[in-house]
Design an enzyme around this catalytic site. Structure first.
Site, PDB file in Angstrom:
ATOM      1  CB  CYS A   2      -0.796   0.019   1.174  1.00 38.63           C
ATOM      2  SG  CYS A   2      -1.960  -1.192   1.348  1.00 38.63           S
ATOM      3  NE  ARG A  27       7.277   1.998  -1.953  1.00 36.09           N
ATOM      4  CZ  ARG A  27       7.593   1.716  -0.661  1.00 36.09           C
ATOM      5  NH1 ARG A  27       6.836   1.256   0.050  1.00 36.09           N
ATOM      6  NH2 ARG A  27       8.781   2.334  -0.240  1.00 36.09           N
ATOM      7  CD1 TRP A  75       0.049  -6.223  -2.967  1.00 32.51           C
ATOM      8  CD2 TRP A  75      -0.228  -6.736  -0.789  1.00 32.51           C
ATOM      9  NE1 TRP A  75       0.538  -7.364  -2.842  1.00 32.51           N
ATOM     10  CE2 TRP A  75       0.360  -7.778  -1.389  1.00 32.51           C
ATOM     11  CE3 TRP A  75      -0.497  -6.916   0.520  1.00 32.51           C
ATOM     12  CZ2 TRP A  75       0.681  -8.899  -0.829  1.00 32.51           C
ATOM     13  CZ3 TRP A  75       0.014  -7.851   1.266  1.00 32.51           C
ATOM     14  CH2 TRP A  75       0.815  -9.039   0.307  1.00 32.51           C
ATOM     15  CG  ASN A 100       0.213   2.313   3.499  1.00 28.16           C
ATOM     16  OD1 ASN A 100      -1.032   2.316   2.919  1.00 28.16           O
ATOM     17  ND2 ASN A 100       1.209   2.764   3.156  1.00 28.16           N
ATOM     18  N   GLY A 101      -1.186  -0.827   6.400  1.00 23.73           N
ATOM     19  CA  GLY A 101      -0.963  -1.754   7.709  1.00 23.73           C
ATOM     20  C   GLY A 101      -1.977  -2.664   7.777  1.00 23.73           C
ATOM     21  CD  GLU A 482      17.260 -14.720  -4.602  1.00 19.38           C
ATOM     22  OE1 GLU A 482      16.543 -15.106  -3.488  1.00 19.38           O
ATOM     23  OE2 GLU A 482      17.019 -13.836  -5.382  1.00 19.38           O
ATOM     24  CE  LYS A 486      14.059 -13.318  -7.062  1.00 15.19           C
ATOM     25  NZ  LYS A 486      15.093 -12.586  -6.175  1.00 15.19           N
ATOM     26  CD  GLU A 489      10.044 -13.290  -5.925  1.00 12.17           C
ATOM     27  OE1 GLU A 489       9.890 -12.369  -5.257  1.00 12.17           O
ATOM     28  OE2 GLU A 489      11.283 -13.429  -6.403  1.00 12.17           O
ATOM     29  CG  HIS A 505      17.845 -38.165   3.467  1.00 11.23           C
ATOM     30  ND1 HIS A 505      18.032 -39.283   4.216  1.00 11.23           N
ATOM     31  CD2 HIS A 505      19.182 -37.524   3.312  1.00 11.23           C
ATOM     32  CE1 HIS A 505      19.347 -39.272   4.210  1.00 11.23           C
ATOM     33  NE2 HIS A 505      20.050 -38.345   3.564  1.00 11.23           N
ATOM     34  CE  LYS A 604      11.924  -3.912  -5.217  1.00  6.65           C
ATOM     35  NZ  LYS A 604      12.707  -5.042  -5.640  1.00  6.65           N
TER      36      LYS A 604
END
Ligand code: F6R
Length: 609
Positions: A2, A27, A75, A100-101, A482, A486, A489, A505, A604
């Site tokens: 947000c 963002r 968001w 926001n929050g 990582e 990527k 995402e 395993h 973001k």
């Protein structure tokens, strides 16, 4: 995540609000809205699902104008993405509010307000706040008093901004747990969740502190602390040229940012140039703290957590310093047993990640000898609240999937390893070797970028797949993690990373000819073990994609594709191999036609828990 923009001026501000929202778009958000008080003292509102461009279209069709206004990109947390749930929320056609929050006690407050006759039109947690504020105003309080008593009822995290038609020149705002900054103008004042949104109108800022409430009008700017006492907060001039981030010749910011890495890595390491002590790169007081370090606790989220995992190998192997790494959302709620002489290191590209910030804030009294943050954003909350700071020089990162921010974090963490290591197990020869490797790093990254065509060809095989396995050993296990992050995402292919030795395993049960397996196999002392693990995979019919040092002795054969990576010093291999995996994900996502720079559901800067 947000974003908030607000203005109290004597000129028309709708375009300033829209431009502010555009600057926060990167963002991540799913709806947008704005409310202004027109010159007849009426609230005028636009809310749209989707992009800020939808809001612009609505504004062109029916302009809402005024000198006082608030705007928001949302968001979704509580309630689906929709125009109804978009902010601002309104009470009695009088008060408008953006948030926001997350308000954790919203259900209780909603029940209380419903019982008093308030009606709710959205499924958000935010709507309770606007009705609470209205209730206080209706009881005859000033806008400031109403906000002060409203926030007293809230549990959770918030940055709030509100306007009231009975106080048409004023904006009131408050923060706890989510960032908010005042932009100081001449005869006008502004507010935003990120100063970037306001660089269009001012270069003078006041970063609000936890619990602050602020009242703005064109001619006044009053800040009150959580106890309600008036306070003077420091004014900061951010006078450096506004960073203009344009795509240029690239199709996506992510690709541009991948290609910016040689420059960003060099700039990050260049901070050491000309300094007598590497310590100085971590801010005043670093030497004193570093002298006492016996161990390191790293806390971070997501990609930054992976950087922390790489750093653990460096700190323990190269510097002989014990190191623990933990995701912030777990660390912050866990009962912990401290170890004497431990330095808390947080890693956060944005410097605003709610969990990481909370981890720093709830570090117990005397639990750590100091705190250091590795961040890409000067003036971010983590930077302001940490004792020591290492600023990566990645430049602004727009793509939601972190690329150059991650690799520059690794450079910072390797520099930290050297700064601490010289006090422990690291010899001057080793320090020199690492310094040389870091100097050569941009060139090895350039050589890796030149493999783009070959990596693009590898990507074809992933397009029809729904799953992929990434394997690595030792320091390359976090790099496999990582790489998998990527891929999932931005291409939405489910990808998991395993330490290659863990394969038999459990995960080996998943391996068949429908499961591509990516191996990060640079050819270190674990090479022979990795080779055996890969045989286990190959004999189950999986197609293998091996990222290996050109001297490691891997050759392509049916169902085994080898990407020959530049032969480079061991210590920088995690950084160099990351770049190849970034390109792989990019090409897969590109072919799948996803929104590479703004993957669905992601933001973001994650400013809520
Ligand atoms: C992934 C990614 C996220 C962030 C995470 C932490 O590409 O970018 O996993 O790394 O949200 O963000 P920062 O580093 O801003 O604390």
């Amino acid at each position: 995540m947000c974003g908030i923009v607000a203005a109290a001026a004597r000129r028309e501000v709708s375009e300033i609000l829209l431009e502010g929202l555009r600057r926060l778009e990167y963002r991540g958000y799913d709806s947008a809205g704005m409310a202004l008080i027109d010159n007849e003292r009426n609230l005028q509102l636009h809310k749209q699902q989707g992009k800020v461009s939808e809001l612009e279209k609505a504004q062109q069709l029916r302009p809402v104008l005024g000198c006082t206004g608030i705007a928001h990109t949302r968001w979704a947390t509580h309630g689906e993405p929709s125009a109804v749930n978009a902010h601002p929320h309104i009470s009695d056609q009088r008060v408008a509010l953006v948030h926001n929050g997350i308000i954790e006690n919203h259900q209780l407050l909603r029940a209380e307000l419903l019982a008093q006759g308030y009606q709710f039109s959205s499924a958000t947690d935010t709507e309770v706040v606007v009705h609470l504020l209205h209730r206080e105003l209706a009881a005859g309080r000033s806008l400031l008093e109403a906000m002060q008593s409203t926030v007293g009822r809230l549990e959770g995290a918030y940055a709030l901004a509100a306007i009231d038609t009975a106080h048409p020149e004023q904006v009131v705002a408050a923060r706890r747990g989510s960032p908010l900054v005042v932009g100081v103008g001449i005869g006008e004042n502004f507010l935003a969740s990120d100063q970037l949104a306001l660089r269009q109108v001012t270069d003078r800022f006041i970063f609000l502190e936890e619990g602050d409430v602020v009242l703005l009008s064109p001619s006044e700017l009053q800040v009150f602390d959580s106890a309600g006492a008036p306070v003077e907060r420091t004014r900061t001039s951010i006078s450096e040229a506004v960073e203009v981030v344009e795509l240029g010749a690239y199709d996506h910011y992510m690709l541009k940012e991948i290609h910016e890495q040689p420059r960003a890595l060099a700039a990050t390491f260049a901070q050491a140039a000309g300094r007598e002590q590497l310590d100085e790169c971590f801010g005043p007081g670093a030497t004193e703290v570093f002298d006492r370090v016996q161990g390191v606790q790293i806390v971070a989220c997501g990609t930054s957590f992976h950087a922390g995992m790489v750093a653990r190998y460096w700190l323990e192997e190269l510097a002989g310093i014990p190191c623990e790494v933990e995701v912030a959302s777990e660390f912050r709620y866990r009962k912990r047993v401290g170890h004497e002489g431990t330095l808390l290191v947080t890693i956060s590209q944005s410097g605003e990640t709610a969990d990481t910030l909370a981890a720093l804030r709830n570090a117990g009294e005397g639990e750590f000898i100091g705190s250091l943050v590795v961040s890409n954003v000067a003036n971010s909350s983590l930077v302001r609240e940490s004792e020591l700071v290492f600023l990566t020089q990645a430049g602004m990162e727009i793509g939601v999937a972190s690329t150059k921010a991650f690799t520059t974090q690794l450079v910072g963490l390797l520099m930290l390893t050297m700064a601490l290591g010289r006090r422990h197990a690291m010899s001057p020869e080793k320090q020199l070797e690492i310094t040389r490797a870091l100097q050569a790093l941009p060139d090895y990254v350039r050589q890796t970028l030149a493999l783009d065509g070959a990596i693009e060809r590898l990507s074809d095989a992933f397009i029809p797949r729904h799953h992929a396995l990434f394997l690595g050993r030792g320091i390359h296990y976090p790099i496999a993690m990582e790489g998998a992050l990527k891929l999932k995402e931005i291409s939405y292919i489910h990808a998991e990373a395993y330490p290659a030795g863990e394969l038999k395993h459990g995960p080996l049960a998943l391996v068949d000819n429908d499961m591509p397996v990516v191996a990060v196999a640079p050819g270190d002392e674990l090479l022979e073990k990795v080779k055996s693990n890969l045989e286990e995979v190959r004999s189950r019919g999986a197609e293998l994609f091996v990222f290996a040092d050109q001297q490691a002795g891997f050759v392509s054969e049916p169902r085994v594709k080898v990407l020959s990576m530049p032969h480079c010093p061991e210590v920088i291999k995690p950084i160099v191999y990351t770049v190849a995996l970034q390109l792989l994900s990019y090409h897969v996502a590109l072919q799948k036609g996803t929104d590479v720079d703004k993957p669905r559901n992601l933001a973001k800067s994650v400013t809520v828990e």
